[in-house]
Each structure stands twice: as C-alpha cells, then as structure tokens.
Design an enzyme around this catalytic site. Structure first.
Site, PDB file in Angstrom:
ATOM      1  CD  GLN A  74      -1.040  -0.136   3.798  1.00  8.65           C
ATOM      2  OE1 GLN A  74      -1.430   0.939   4.373  1.00  8.65           O
ATOM      3  NE2 GLN A  74      -1.776  -1.435   4.244  1.00  8.65           N
ATOM      4  CG  HIS A 132      -0.724   5.967   3.248  1.00 10.66           C
ATOM      5  ND1 HIS A 132      -2.022   5.067   3.525  1.00 10.66           N
ATOM      6  CD2 HIS A 132       0.239   5.427   4.303  1.00 10.66           C
ATOM      7  CE1 HIS A 132      -1.786   4.048   4.184  1.00 10.66           C
ATOM      8  NE2 HIS A 132      -0.442   4.144   4.997  1.00 10.66           N
ATOM      9  CD  GLU A 165       1.822   4.357   7.919  1.00 10.58           C
ATOM     10  OE1 GLU A 165       2.272   3.240   7.611  1.00 10.58           O
ATOM     11  OE2 GLU A 165       0.753   4.777   7.716  1.00 10.58           O
ATOM     12  CG  HIS A 220       3.987   1.332   3.549  1.00  6.05           C
ATOM     13  ND1 HIS A 220       3.519   2.351   3.016  1.00  6.05           N
ATOM     14  CD2 HIS A 220       3.208   1.018   4.801  1.00  6.05           C
ATOM     15  CE1 HIS A 220       2.303   2.761   3.624  1.00  6.05           C
ATOM     16  NE2 HIS A 220       2.075   1.847   4.567  1.00  6.05           N
ATOM     17  NE  ARG A 263      -6.567  -2.172   1.896  1.00  9.18           N
ATOM     18  CZ  ARG A 263      -7.501  -1.267   1.945  1.00  9.18           C
ATOM     19  NH1 ARG A 263      -8.319  -0.937   1.142  1.00  9.18           N
ATOM     20  NH2 ARG A 263      -7.828  -1.034   3.489  1.00  9.18           N
TER      21      ARG A 263
END
Length: 409
Positions: free
Chosen positions: A92, A94, A129, A263, A282
């Site tokens: 995935q 982001h 993140e 990642h 994804r």
C-alpha cells in the site's frame, strides 16, 4: 484529564495474542489488529462513554486549543495506534494532502458511499505515518536503491528476469523513472505470464538459499517473497516485494513513511502515529479492494537506502526527571511522538501547547496534575489530556519500570 478508551479493529492480518498479551488478557477469539486512540470519525475513542470527536466539536477551545483549532479545525490532527501484525498487511501507499482532497471529492461526486468496499478515499487528509517497534518488527518500507536491486537480480541468475534488468540501468539521475518503468510494466503483465515470472523468481530464490550464495539480506528477501507467494499466489504484491527495503526493527527503533511511499508491514507489534486519516491505496497482498491505477498515481518512486528514523535522546531536557526519553523527528507538523522509560522516582512532565495522549506500553503509570486529577494506566491503556488542562506528571506505579509514549501536535 481522563482515561481514553480505545477502539479495536479486528482485521484478518491481526494477532490473537500480541495485543491481548500486552494488556494482560487471554488470547482473543478473533485477530486484534489495531487499537485506535484518537478522534477519527470512522472509529473514535471514547471518554466516559462519549465519542472523542464529539467532545472536541463541543468545546474545541478547551479540548484542542486555539492554536491547533486554528491550523487544523475542530479536530485532533493525529491518530495514535497500537498495531499487531501476525500476517503481512496489504502492499500500500497513502496519498498526499492534495491527492486526498481531489480523490475524496471525486469519489463523493461519483456517489460512492464512504463505507463501500470500492472506496479509496475515506477522508480528504494525507496519512504520513511513524511506527515504533515494541517487539521485533519486520517491515517492507520504500523502494530500495536500484544498485542493490541490480545485485539481487544478478545473484538470482533467473533468465526470466533478464528482460527487465535493462530497466535498472546505472543512471542515478533516472533512478525514479527506472523504478516507475519497471513497476508499471510488472503490474500490466497478464495474469498467467505474471504467475510464470513469479514461479521462476521463487525457484531462483530457493537455489540461491540452497547454494548459500548472495548477500545475507537477499536470503531474507527471497524467504519473504516465497512466503507471500504461498499466501497470495501470483499476486502483483509478490513482485512488488522484490523491490522494497526489507528491514527488521528492534524495540524502540522506528520507520517513517511519507506520502507515496510503497510499503507493507509483515509482522510484529508497534506503536503507530499518523495524520488523522484512513486513506489507503492498495496494490496487492490483500482480499480487499485493490486499485492499481490509483496506487500508481500516488507513488513517488524515490528510493530510500534506510527509512529508519533516528532516536534523539531527550533525557537531559528540563521536563524529564531521571527518566530515559527519546523523540522521533519527522518532517511534518501534525504529530510528534516521545518514548519514555520510567522507574523508581523517575518522572516526566507533560506540558505542551495543545492536546496530548499518554499511552502506556509496559508496566503501569500514574498521571497526575495540580488540580488533584489522576489517571492510572496499565499497558495498552491511554489518557486524554485536553489543551486546557494544567500540566501533568507521569510516574511509574510501584517498583517496576514502565514505558509510555507521549503523542502531541
């Protein structure tokens, strides 16, 4: 200052033991993948039975403070989690803030329900993140430098890969373009041909291990590739795993992932903090909705030699009294995270311009302030400290040592 009750997520890749063991509970009947500590509307934490997002919306000046509300609106700009992976998460990435805003508006205009299985954008925010390992933690994080991938392909001696080696030319200024060309070529291979390629690569990896050839890291990569192919035969994510950094974090070590970095976390327990978003594009290794064209749009294709984040020692700072403390610097403003080890009479003061979540991850601690308020935390529990509250002090409860994470804007 109040006890913050987490929201639990029971994804299939989660662990039945890791989070229950952390909290001193028996093995769960179904996988417990994540505990959410925050105010994301999809699954907010609660305080005295009331949703944290509703509490903040009713009194933003006191709950998040004027500075945070002025920058981020009447909400908490970060989401803190405990993540427990027994199986690999999906491959995935982001979106950036601009990509999230565009994608969210586009899917709204198309009439796709927020809860629909084919929804990519659950909100209009980005999701950088940081994850800090609590146990040994295995992650595939970011594209590895092409020079290393060339060495891997050479060591594999796989004729079926030879066609693609030309895309990995030694041209540092074109590394991103080369990665894009290879990855986009692989995702457009017809399914039957892709399965043949993966089978040949897995067989080459087995020969490499049997011969004891190649570099040490190559064996770990090929073991993981073979394992992923057993779980998701012929999946594009198996090929994607060939191109990523494979790293094993020890407790306290961390990885930061910015927008567009490909990642997949593989296994382990960690504390994760991110901007307040649930946007995931994804590309494989999952039974969930996969939108490869959308993923390709958001990827950055920039290689990272080592995505680890350095631990900065903060033990000598004025608010730390005898404890060991570390911070994890990241290039964004929505969150900051500190890790603190406490024992005996050690303490750490919590006094920041904005709201704070204190999360205990081992032992037990007491959180107190000058108003006489107190919250007792055992491992896996957290306290919510609104911006309008006075400074708090965290101490280990009893004689045993304890560990806490302090999350703030």
């Amino acid at each position: 200052m109040k006890l913050l009750e987490s929201a639990a997520r029971n994804y299939s890749w989660g662990s039945r033991t890791l989070i229950p063991a952390l909290r001193g509970e028996p093995e769960a009947q179904s996988p417990v993948a994540e505990l959410w500590f925050g105010a994301h509307p999809a699954d907010p934490s609660t305080v005295d039975g009331e949703r944290l997002d509703d509490i903040i919306a009713a009194d933003p000046a006191n709950q998040v403070g004027s500075r945070v509300a002025g920058e981020y609106g009447d909400n908490l700009p970060f989401l803190l989690k405990i993540l427990a992976a027994a199986e690999p998460l999906s491959l995935q990435a982001h979106p950036s803030k601009a990509q999230a805003e565009e994608g969210f508006a586009r899917e709204n205009a198309a009439g796709i329900e927020l809860t629909a299985s084919n929804r990519n954008y659950k909100d209009d925010n980005h999701k950088p993140e940081l994850i800090v390992a609590l146990t040994e933690f295995y992650a595939m994080a970011g594209f590895r430098p092409l020079e290393q991938t060339r060495r891997l392909f050479t060591a594999l001696e796989c004729p079926e890969l030879d066609h693609y080696v030309s895309m990995l030319a030694d041209e540092p200024e074109a590394e991103g373009d080369n990665l894009r060309a290879l990855f986009t070529t692989w995702i457009t291979i017809p399914g039957a041909k892709r399965k043949e390629l993966i089978a040949a690569v897995v067989a080459a990896g087995e020969r490499l291990r049997d011969q004891g050839a190649g570099e040490e890291w190559m064996g770990m990569v090929m073991d993981t590739v073979a394992s992923l192919n057993e779980q998701y035969p012929g999946d594009i994510g198996v090929l994607g795993a060939l191109l990523l950094n494979h790293i094993v974090l020890q407790p306290g070590e961390a990885v930061y992932l910015n927008a567009g970095e490909l990642h997949a976390y593989v296994s382990g327990l960690g504390v994760e903090i991110m901007a307040n978003s649930d946007n995931v594009l994804r590309g494989g290794l999952t039974p969930k909705f996969v939108d490869v064209p959308e993923l390709v749009k958001v990827l950055t294709y920039s290689a990272a030699k080592d995505p680890r984040v350095p631990q900065v020692d903060k033990s000598t700072q004025n608010h730390v009294h005898g404890a060991q403390a570390w911070s994890y610097p990241v290039p964004i403003e929505e969150f900051a995270l500190d890790r603190v080890e406490l024992s005996g009479e050690d303490s750490v003061d919590v006094d920041f311009d904005g709201p704070v979540i204190v999360l205990c991850t081992s032992g037990a601690v007491d959180v107190n302030n000058e108003h006489g308020e107190s919250v007792a935390l055992s491992a896996g529990r957290a306290a919510w400290i609104p911006a309008g509250d006075p400074a708090a002090t965290v101490r280990a409860a009893g004689k045993d040592s304890a560990q806490v994470f302090i999350a703030r804007v």
